[in-house]
Design a protein around this motif. Sequence first.
Motif, PDB file in Angstrom:
ATOM      1  N   ARG A 425      33.223  31.390  11.773  1.00 23.16           N
ATOM      2  CA  ARG A 425      31.831  31.115  11.449  1.00 23.16           C
ATOM      3  C   ARG A 425      31.651  29.609  11.339  1.00 23.16           C
ATOM      4  NH1 ARG A 425      34.766  33.836   7.700  1.00 23.16           N
ATOM      5  NH2 ARG A 425      34.978  32.972   5.588  1.00 23.16           N
ATOM      6  N   ARG A 456      26.186  30.332  12.771  1.00 23.32           N
ATOM      7  CA  ARG A 456      26.744  31.348  13.668  1.00 23.32           C
ATOM      8  C   ARG A 456      27.835  32.116  12.946  1.00 23.32           C
ATOM      9  NH1 ARG A 456      29.529  29.228  18.864  1.00 23.32           N
ATOM     10  NH2 ARG A 456      31.459  29.739  17.745  1.00 23.32           N
ATOM     11  N   ASP A 458      30.648  35.127  14.026  1.00 23.39           N
ATOM     12  CA  ASP A 458      31.176  35.790  15.225  1.00 23.39           C
ATOM     13  C   ASP A 458      31.755  37.171  14.950  1.00 23.39           C
ATOM     14  OD1 ASP A 458      30.424  33.503  16.471  1.00 23.39           O
ATOM     15  OD2 ASP A 458      32.435  32.741  16.859  1.00 23.39           O
ATOM     16  N   PRO A 493      26.504  36.867  18.704  1.00 24.82           N
ATOM     17  CA  PRO A 493      27.785  37.554  18.455  1.00 24.82           C
ATOM     18  C   PRO A 493      27.669  38.766  17.532  1.00 24.82           C
ATOM     19  CG  PRO A 493      27.958  35.180  18.050  1.00 24.82           C
ATOM     20  CD  PRO A 493      26.518  35.516  18.122  1.00 24.82           C
TER      21      PRO A 493
END
Length: 564
Positions: A425, A456, A458, A493
């Motif tokens: 992340r 973000r 993932d 993601p």
Amino acid sequence: MHSNWISTAVPAIDVVRNYQRSWLKPDLVAGAALSAALIPAGMAYAEASGLPAVTGLYASVVPMIFYAIFGPSRVVIVGPDSALAPMIAAAILPLAGRNPEEAVAMAGVLAILIGVFLIAGRIFKLGFVTGLLSRPIRIGYLNGIALAVIVSQLPRLLGISIEGDNLLARLMSLADVVGREGINPVALAVGAGSLAVIVAGRFLPWRIPSVLLAVAGSIAAVGALQLSGQLPVVGALPPGLPAPALGGIGINDILALAGPAAGIALIAFADTSTLSKSLAGRRGARVNGNEEMGALGIANVATGFLGGFPVCGSSSRTPIVIDAGAKTQLSGVVAALLVLLFMIAAPGVTALLPTATLAAVVIVAAASLVDVKALIRLFSMSRMESVLLIVTFLGVAFVGVLEGIVLAIGLSLVAFVQRAWDPYRTELANLEDVPGFHDLERHPEGRRIKGLIIARFDAPLFFANGEVFADHIRGLVDDAPWPVKCVIVAAEPITGLDTTALDELAKLDDELAQDGIDLVFAELKGPIKDRLVRFGASARFTVDHFFPTIDTAVRSYSQAEGTG
């Protein structure tokens, strides 16, 4: 439509329809070459499975005929295999004791159960389950099998008998027997000679299988030197064709074999499908895994009813027909018929065949399972996968084949959950003269947008990592160099969402809203949006919370702040 369904269920129909006359000679030659290897290998794998040698011939003949009819691959050879031998022995011998007839019946029931599991898998399209056997597990399993098989054959090579239910117990018993009673030097000489012939033959240009040379040479030596009384021999085979041998089996036996059958079915299909797909790829063709599962199931049911034991695709005998130029499964049928002819016309040939030679055949086959290059490559690439490999190897070799595989699959699932629970992340930012938004961990020179965080994460959001995701966002907000007004989640993601994670998401949204911070999503997949609606969260996360790209979300923020 009806005709297409039949052709799919019975691929042999299309083979017969499209068979070319030019294929006949290479198929006949390949079948003859294969039969020479089937006889010693089949008997050797039968003995390695704790069964009479003749059952190896039954298990070589019957499955090949049925696979030729129902199998999707044109060249895969199905039969006994060294990788299955220790699992078969571990499943049947504790139930059968030292009674050969009962062991044969147990092996037949085991094969039928495996076939039933595989056919059920075909019906329910469960070919994907082999994905549970990752590459590290397969490498560890094969290397563990190799060690277990080699140790199990050492007593036959030395002409002695030992006790023990696992590898460690067998090694201790072997050392004890050798220390107290010594070895049989005649058996060792014959076995070592057979090993030398088999190994040396692999480096020579001749087409005659070195296994056949070793078998013929050992029979000739035992006969010429009159050694049959000085070392264990296979003995003459019972005359006749494969026949049912399932007497004396009760419901308790079936229940006891069901668990091992499920595990062996998984391994047998994994080995066969891997072999089939790799060969199909070389030919520019494709093989359906579910069709492969059904065909292998039928082959196992057939061999179980006719005196054989569990089988799978053979990575050691399939290359024989490929090298000989086989075009279709007719090569397997020809080989099966030649083996039947041998059983009818010359069953006494094996009267002088030393069991030490069969042990040599199995040892060489097991040694070929070891892939040193793959081991080195994996150890250099991934610590976690290396641990899985080692655990599988130790479990298979020292605890039990099925137990080791189950443990390794369990660890794989734990490793998967651990990666999803604690995924990569980061925060994204602009890079000068580079389009898009990029990882600040990798590009610390990246430029943030004042008041905005682009985060973000993932992994799919589920019960184990919902709080981790929320803490990631909280941490970025707390560490920001200025007051935060908006958080954009780069959601591409995020491929899953459950109710527990949604609750964490709602709680995070409430916390941010109290501080005047908007939480929005960019590039969130349609199915996840649908799930938000299904979970009743659409009233909270309205359409203005979602943007097709990160760039559009950033532009929307900039316009709202009057900076765009």
